[in-house]
Structure formats: structure tokens, C-alpha cells
Motif scaffolding. Structure first.
Motif, PDB file in Angstrom:
ATOM      1  N   GLN A  94       0.820  -1.197   0.000  1.00  0.00           N
ATOM      2  CA  GLN A  94       0.000   0.000   0.000  1.00  0.00           C
ATOM      3  C   GLN A  94       0.860   1.255   0.000  1.00  0.00           C
ATOM      4  O   GLN A  94       1.982   1.266   0.496  1.00  0.00           O
ATOM      5  CB  GLN A  94      -0.935  -0.006   1.209  1.00  0.00           C
ATOM      6  CG  GLN A  94      -2.060  -1.034   1.109  1.00  0.00           C
ATOM      7  CD  GLN A  94      -3.052  -0.886   2.228  1.00  0.00           C
ATOM      8  OE1 GLN A  94      -2.685  -0.690   3.371  1.00  0.00           O
ATOM      9  NE2 GLN A  94      -4.321  -0.975   1.899  1.00  0.00           N
TER      10      GLN A  94
ATOM     11  N   SER B 289       2.439   4.716   0.934  1.00  0.00           N
ATOM     12  CA  SER B 289       2.767   5.340   2.209  1.00  0.00           C
ATOM     13  C   SER B 289       3.590   6.593   1.946  1.00  0.00           C
ATOM     14  O   SER B 289       4.631   6.520   1.282  1.00  0.00           O
ATOM     15  CB  SER B 289       3.532   4.373   3.116  1.00  0.00           C
ATOM     16  OG  SER B 289       3.724   4.915   4.390  1.00  0.00           O
TER      17      SER B 289
ATOM     18  N   ASN C 227      -6.989   2.552   2.301  1.00  0.00           N
ATOM     19  CA  ASN C 227      -5.691   2.944   2.856  1.00  0.00           C
ATOM     20  C   ASN C 227      -5.764   4.319   3.527  1.00  0.00           C
ATOM     21  O   ASN C 227      -4.838   5.123   3.454  1.00  0.00           O
ATOM     22  CB  ASN C 227      -4.590   2.946   1.778  1.00  0.00           C
ATOM     23  CG  ASN C 227      -3.197   3.019   2.388  1.00  0.00           C
ATOM     24  OD1 ASN C 227      -2.947   2.525   3.476  1.00  0.00           O
ATOM     25  ND2 ASN C 227      -2.279   3.655   1.665  1.00  0.00           N
TER      26      ASN C 227
ATOM     27  N   ARG D 127       1.684   3.135   9.724  1.00  0.00           N
ATOM     28  CA  ARG D 127       0.927   2.749   8.528  1.00  0.00           C
ATOM     29  C   ARG D 127      -0.031   1.585   8.767  1.00  0.00           C
ATOM     30  O   ARG D 127      -0.956   1.367   7.982  1.00  0.00           O
ATOM     31  CB  ARG D 127       1.876   2.426   7.380  1.00  0.00           C
ATOM     32  CG  ARG D 127       2.849   1.284   7.645  1.00  0.00           C
ATOM     33  CD  ARG D 127       3.901   1.200   6.543  1.00  0.00           C
ATOM     34  NE  ARG D 127       4.890   0.159   6.789  1.00  0.00           N
ATOM     35  CZ  ARG D 127       5.982   0.326   7.544  1.00  0.00           C
ATOM     36  NH1 ARG D 127       6.197   1.485   8.134  1.00  0.00           N
ATOM     37  NH2 ARG D 127       6.844  -0.665   7.710  1.00  0.00           N
TER      38      ARG D 127
END
Length: 257
Positions: free
Chosen positions: A2, A4, A185, A241
Motif C-alpha cells: 500500500q 505510504s 488505505n 501505517r
């Protein structure tokens, strides 16, 4: 893997960012290289002065967070100015409030208007900024929302009924939003302080209250706005995260989760 973003890659919006705790939040993010939108309601002079800390990475925008159209216009202005969407929202704006226990409405005086003022500003404001941020966050595949809470709903040492109820509702919204937005996310967390020494809101607090709280903490001191702001950076950083739906209490250990 994902997406970040490092702090220095983020476009951060701090509501109520011109003074008090908000100013410290803005300064903390600017210090770490972030680009920051400083939302204010009445404090134009303070907001524009704060822009001078990093003129190329800061923008002051007036908006009432309880006005959904004004909030959307603020996000649009930020995107136009910086050429990219807001990735990170710090919901700090507080309806007019003073932490003066002697002047607070007690249970006999408490009205729905008192409660509703806090719900509209604290919960309604966070809902408006979250909704305005979603399109941009989904576009870049990354979002961080951090709500400013309080330790008073865990330890109501002074029963500020209206303020505490609003922040407790914001914690609930934090958790439900984290569940809803995780697949995008987008993380949603809360940082809860105790009494901070000193902000505009706590300026009316008597010294003996500060001293009592300091003596009750393991660190034997009252948390400062700068210390609170530094803890807030964690939830926006790459280190967090995989953290969402959480409430971090930053009060020198007075309240333990």
C-alpha cells in the motif's frame, strides 16, 4: 504494497490551526517538512503570521468547519494552490470553550444548546473535513485523519459535560470511520490530551489545578502543547501505517489505556 507517504510528502490540513494547540500542530508538521494548510475562523492575523514560518509550504484559509460548503471550498483552494490534494487532516478546531471549572454549566444548568454546540463543532466539523478529503485521498491511494480528543471521558476530574460528550462522540466516529475507510488505505486515529499547559482554552485554569494534575502524573508535570503535537506526528508518519481506530492518550501517564 500500500501507498505510504513520508511527512515531507504530505499536504496536511490543520483545523483551528492559527493559535493555541493548533499553532503547535502546524509548527510540528512544518518542522518535519510537510506542506500545511492553516485553517482558521477568526484569527486571520495569527494564521498569516504563521505562514511566514515556511511561506512556500504554508497557506492560511478561513473557513467555519461546521459549514460543509465552506470546508469543501477550503479543500478546493488548497488543491489549486499546491497542485495536489490534501492527504492528511488534523481535526483540532474547538468551538468557543474555556477550561474554567468554576464557570462551566453544572448539571442543573446544562442545556441541549451547550451539548449541541460541541457536537456541531467537534463531530460535525470532523465529518465535514473527512467528507471533503475523501476524493483526494482515494485519488492518491493514501489518507491520514487524526482527531484531537481528551482524557476527560476516561478521567472526568472536572466534569465538563458538553465538551467531554462531544469528544466522546468523536472517538466513536474515529473508530467507525476507521472501519469504513481502511480498505482505501485511509487511517483514522485519535490523540487525546489532558489539560495542556498552556493554550488559549486552558488560560483560565487556576494554577492550583495545574499543580494538582502535575502531582498526579508519573512524570510530575503537565504536558505541553508542543509535546502533544509531537505525538500527533506519529499517526501521520510511515511508522503508523498499520495503526487505525486507536486512541493515544498523551497526558504524562495520568490516564492509562
Amino acid at each position: 504494497m500500500q501507498q505510504s507517504f513520508r511527512l515531507d510528502q504530505q499536504l496536511v490540513l490543520v483545523t483551528g490551526g492559527a493559535r493555541g494547540l493548533g499553532e503547535h500542530l502546524v509548527r510540528a508538521f512544518l518542522r518535519e517538512g510537510a506542506t500545511v494548510v492553516i485553517n482558521y475562523f477568526n484569527s486571520a492575523e495569527a494564521a498569516n503570521k504563521l505562514v511566514n514560518v515556511a511561506p512556500e509550504r504554508a497557506l492560511a484559509v478561513q473557513a467555519d468547519v461546521t459549514d460543509r460548503a465552506a470546508v469543501q471550498a477550503m479543500f478546493d483552494q488548497a488543491r489549486q494552490h499546491f497542485g495536489r490534494p490534501v492527504t492528511t487532516v488534523i481535526n483540532n478546531a474547538l468551538p468557543e470553550f474555556s477550561f474554567n471549572g468554576d464557570a462551566r454549566p453544572n448539571v442543573e444548568q446544562l442545556s441541549w444548546d451547550d451539548l449541541n454546540q460541541q457536537f456541531m463543532g467537534v463531530v460535525g466539523g470532523a465529518l465535514n473535513t473527512t467528507q471533503a478529503a475523501l476524493a483526494g485521498m482515494r485519488e492518491v491511494g493514501f489518507g491520514r485523519i487524526v482527531n484531537v480528543g481528551t482524557n476527560l471521558f476516561q478521567n472526568p476530574v472536572v466534569p465538563y459535560h458538553d465538551y467531554t460528550a462531544g469528544k466522546a462522540a468523536l472517538l466513536s466516529l474515529t473508530r467507525t470511520l476507521s472501519q469504513d475507510l481502511g480498505p482505501d488505505n485511509i487511517t483514522v486515529n485519535m490523540v487525546s490530551g489532558g489539560l495542556l499547559r498552556t493554550t488559549d482554552a486552558s488560560a483560565a485554569t487556576p494554577d492550583e489545578v495545574f499543580d494538582f494534575i502535575a502531582a498526579s502524573t508519573p512524570l510530575r508535570r503537565v504536558t505541553t502543547p508542543a509535546e502533544f503535537a509531537d505525538a500527533t506526528l506519529f499517526f501521520a508518519s510511515t511508522w503508523a501505517r498499520s495503526v487505525t481506530g486507536q486512541n493515544l492518550v498523551v497526558d504524562g501517564g495520568l490516564v492509562k489505556n
